[in-house]
Enzyme design. Structure first.
Site, mmCIF file in Angstrom:
data_model
loop_
_atom_site.group_PDB
_atom_site.id
_atom_site.type_symbol
_atom_site.label_atom_id
_atom_site.label_comp_id
_atom_site.label_asym_id
_atom_site.label_seq_id
_atom_site.Cartn_x
_atom_site.Cartn_y
_atom_site.Cartn_z
ATOM 1 N N HIS A 43 -0.597 4.588 7.367
ATOM 2 C CA HIS A 43 0.052 5.299 6.266
ATOM 3 C C HIS A 43 0.300 6.766 6.570
ATOM 4 O O HIS A 43 -0.589 7.449 7.093
ATOM 5 C CB HIS A 43 -0.811 5.187 5.008
ATOM 6 C CG HIS A 43 -1.196 3.784 4.681
ATOM 7 N ND1 HIS A 43 -2.405 3.246 5.078
ATOM 8 C CD2 HIS A 43 -0.530 2.802 4.029
ATOM 9 C CE1 HIS A 43 -2.460 1.976 4.669
ATOM 10 N NE2 HIS A 43 -1.337 1.689 4.047
ATOM 11 N N ASP A 46 -3.719 7.704 8.211
ATOM 12 C CA ASP A 46 -4.572 6.748 8.916
ATOM 13 C C ASP A 46 -3.684 5.984 9.886
ATOM 14 O O ASP A 46 -2.579 6.427 10.200
ATOM 15 C CB ASP A 46 -5.342 5.838 7.944
ATOM 16 C CG ASP A 46 -4.424 4.981 7.066
ATOM 17 O OD1 ASP A 46 -3.240 4.794 7.420
ATOM 18 O OD2 ASP A 46 -4.885 4.492 6.019
ATOM 19 N N SER A 99 0.795 -1.224 0.000
ATOM 20 C CA SER A 99 0.000 0.000 0.000
ATOM 21 C C SER A 99 0.830 1.278 0.000
ATOM 22 O O SER A 99 0.321 2.341 -0.358
ATOM 23 C CB SER A 99 -0.942 0.024 1.211
ATOM 24 O OG SER A 99 -0.206 -0.084 2.417
#
Length: 360
Positions: free
Chosen positions: A334, A331, A39
């Site tokens: 990240h 978040d 991600s």
């Protein structure tokens, strides 16, 4: 043959320079950028999957162009985009699996990354995402498309001269080993780290076999200090989890050593390890010096556990847009776009070693 390859590369770069872009008209530092991993570098490949590991909804992307959620796991641009930009290739790196991919996108590079994946195939199975080995299959398909567009010789030069960036391993250590404990039945920490480094080594060797010669592998950040880790195992004070950080340090050390050996073993390769651990530790420990007022919680929701589908437009307590840049994390996993930019800017000199000739 070398002279012919050099001529082909010059032609490719001249074509790229002639294409109008928002970037400086200086010569690109490489024909393309090709990215693999999770991600941190996924720019939207998971949008085509039935998985909970997605970011194609608000508030993700609220500071991106057009305020659009694109599948990038942050409020704005990602490291994939930033690396493409500082290499003067293009401003944004598209996901390979986007339905509107154009020929020019293929020529100048894409991201094959899939959020939630790892070097351990079990990690991708749990998250129902593309494995690292699926990404290698995408690369093979990519080359076939590139050959159809530019011809075999030009495609070979593009792949050989373009950086292949790899960022993976976080989900293996955090999710598959510590959070779900699935691998703890088979491995202790050192043996699992060795298992992951073996897989990472095999991945780099496979990239080499596919024609890649400039390969950049990122080490991992302090995984014990991401907000989710603090919430799960940091106690009532949500401290950094030393056990997780120790596993990360061990992974980084073994990976770095292995890549040094691959540089010797793989003829004509330039394989670079890029360290980000200490940079992020500094941002966490000295946040105010870098303009960050909050380094233990994310901006989205409470910032303690929200990520992916739990970070959404209905999440209460999400920080105001005017305060996003005060947060190190977007978040619970990240970083914010601003934090990503600081890290990528800090490692540019490390990264550019991929263009140096061995022995310089």
């Amino acid at each position: 043959m070398d002279q012919m390859n050099s001529i082909l590369l010059c032609i490719i770069l001249l074509i790229l320079i002639a294409v109008p872009t928002a970037l400086s008209q200086e010569r690109p530092m490489a024909p393309a950028l090709l990215v693999f991993g999770d991600s941190i570098v996924d720019t939207g490949n998971n949008n085509v999957l039935i998985t909970s590991v997605r970011a194609d909804f608000p508030p993700y992307g609220r500071d991106f162009q057009g305020r659009q959620p694109t599948g990038r796991f942050s409020n704005g641009r990602m490291p994939s985009d930033m690396i493409a930009s500082f290499l003067r290739i293009k401003d944004l790196l598209p996901p390979y699996r986007t339905p509107d991919l154009e020929d020019r996108d293929l020529i100048t590079g894409v991201s094959f990354a899939s959020a939630g994946t790892g070097y351990d195939n079990l990690t991708a199975e749990i998250a129902k995402v593309f494995s690292m080995w699926d990404q290698l299959e995408m690369h093979k398909e990519y080359k076939r498309k590139l050959v159809a567009i530019a011809g075999e010789a030009t495609a070979t030069v593009i792949i050989r001269e373009s950086p292949h960036v790899v960022f993976s391993g976080s989900n293996d250590i955090l999710a598959t080993y510590f959070f779900t404990t699935l691998r703890q039945k088979t491995f202790d920490v050192p043996s699992y780290i060795n298992y992951l480094v073996d897989a990472a080594t095999d991945f780099v060797k496979e990239l080499y076999s596919l024609g890649a010669r400039r390969i950049v592998v990122f080490g991992l950040p302090p995984l014990g200090c991401v907000p989710m880790s603090r919430t799960v195992s940091g106690g009532k004070n949500r401290d950094c989890v030393e056990t997780y950080n120790q596993a990360t340090v061990l992974f980084n050390l073994e990976l770095s050593d292995r890549l040094k050996q691959l540089n010797v073993d793989l003829s004509g390769s330039r394989i670079i390890y890029v360290s980000i651990f200490d940079i992020i530790v500094d941002l966490i420990q000295h946040g105010p010096d870098h303009g960050f007022e909050e380094t233990s919680r994310g901006c989205c929701g409470t910032g303690e556990f929200e990520a992916s589908i739990s970070c959404n437009e209905f999440s209460p307590c999400t920080c105001p847009e005017s305060e996003t840049d005060k947060y190190l994390f977007w978040d619970s996993f990240h970083p914010t776009e601003r934090a990503f930019n600081i890290v990528i800017t800090a490692v540019q000199s490390q990264f550019l070693n991929v263009f140096r000739i061995q022995g310089e």
